[in-house]
Motif scaffolding. Sequence first.
Motif, short mmCIF file in Angstrom:
data_model
loop_
_atom_site.label_atom_id
_atom_site.label_comp_id
_atom_site.label_asym_id
_atom_site.label_seq_id
_atom_site.Cartn_x
_atom_site.Cartn_y
_atom_site.Cartn_z
N SER A 101 0.83 -1.21 0.00
CA SER A 101 0.00 0.00 0.00
C SER A 101 0.86 1.26 0.00
O SER A 101 0.42 2.33 -0.45
CB SER A 101 -0.94 0.01 1.20
N TRP B 229 -4.96 6.76 4.93
CA TRP B 229 -4.82 6.15 3.60
C TRP B 229 -3.93 4.91 3.65
O TRP B 229 -4.32 3.84 3.18
CB TRP B 229 -4.23 7.14 2.61
N HIS B 230 -2.74 5.04 4.21
CA HIS B 230 -1.71 4.01 4.02
C HIS B 230 -1.72 2.89 5.05
O HIS B 230 -1.20 1.80 4.78
CB HIS B 230 -0.33 4.67 3.98
N PHE C 292 -5.98 1.70 2.33
CA PHE C 292 -5.33 0.89 1.29
C PHE C 292 -5.15 -0.57 1.71
O PHE C 292 -5.46 -1.48 0.94
CB PHE C 292 -3.98 1.51 0.89
N PRO C 293 -4.65 -0.84 2.94
CA PRO C 293 -4.57 -2.25 3.36
C PRO C 293 -5.94 -2.92 3.41
O PRO C 293 -6.07 -4.10 3.07
CB PRO C 293 -3.95 -2.16 4.76
N SER D 110 -8.45 -2.33 1.48
CA SER D 110 -8.78 -2.65 0.09
C SER D 110 -8.00 -3.87 -0.39
O SER D 110 -8.56 -4.75 -1.06
CB SER D 110 -8.47 -1.43 -0.80
N ASN D 111 -6.71 -3.93 -0.04
CA ASN D 111 -5.90 -5.09 -0.41
C ASN D 111 -6.49 -6.38 0.16
O ASN D 111 -6.62 -7.39 -0.53
CB ASN D 111 -4.47 -4.94 0.12
N SER E 34 -13.74 -0.13 -3.91
CA SER E 34 -12.92 -1.34 -3.79
C SER E 34 -13.81 -2.58 -3.63
O SER E 34 -13.47 -3.66 -4.12
CB SER E 34 -11.94 -1.23 -2.61
N GLN F 88 -7.27 5.50 -7.63
CA GLN F 88 -5.96 5.44 -6.98
C GLN F 88 -5.05 6.56 -7.45
O GLN F 88 -3.95 6.70 -6.92
CB GLN F 88 -5.30 4.08 -7.24
#
Length: 300
Positions: free
Chosen positions: A22, A51-52, A56-57, A59-60, A119, A144
């Motif tokens: 991410s 976000w980070h 983002f994680p 979403s991953n 996502s 993104q």
Amino acid sequence: MQFLKLIVPSRSAIAHLRFVFSLFLMPVYLFAYSQSVAIHADAAMLVFLIWHLLAFPASNGYNSYFDKDEESIGLLDKPPMVDISLYYFSIMLEAAGFLLGFLVSWQFAFAVLIYGIMSKLYSHPSTRLKKYPIISFLTVFFFQGAFIYWTTYTALTGTSLFAGWDLNFVLAGCICSCLIGASYPLTQIYQHGEDGRRGDRTISMLLGYKGTFVFSGAMFATGILLSFFYWQRVDNSDNFYFFLMCAAPVFLFFNYWFYLVSGSTAHANYKNAMRLNFISAGCMLFYFGMLAYKSGHWLM
């Protein structure tokens, strides 16, 4: 105990969150940070963490849960089997990001929520945008890239997302989208077999091996062109030439990999994709990190 198994992430769940991966999106944050005229230090830290380390994680993890990959994915050469804790923990991370977003602004909180919704539309079997090559590409390209830049910039500066738009602001977001759009198809190039078995049709599968490189190269070239116009408009052409210098290692490995794949598609593999990812991430983090450093905001 059963409830704890649902909400406490297993080792497998932690692995699939791919926190390090991410951070490859950090250049977008750094670009927004560097171009902000005035920044609130507390907001800057909070936006970065949301976000980070959360959005983002999450979403991953959500994507991994429904993909259930058995072959290599970003930063996981041999992905462990997913379990239900990944599903619930990714939702918890997203919810935490949404609620914490209100400490920045209601607009930023809803930006985090919208990112999470997209996502889910991308990954969930009932919608599975990932099955449609053009739609899935445009989703990643926008959400993104430009979306993260614009929402981050306004969150950092305390301005409204619905006011103050000008050509420079639009161009900066488009540069981010082009850079994301250049790398995204290349992250799929080694997964044609598994994506096909799952029923997904990615942009890389649509373009083919050579077409993926041509398309990614065109996206990167567009990003360079927009960058030239942007830095000319803000009267700082040195930053454009610095960008070319930082991008040179990416350009060299990209062409070398293209040459190898042109000879044999066996080279369109996980190992080479990760090499390009790390080279690109390292170069872009250095470039945008230097822009952020030169902005002077680090002194606040």
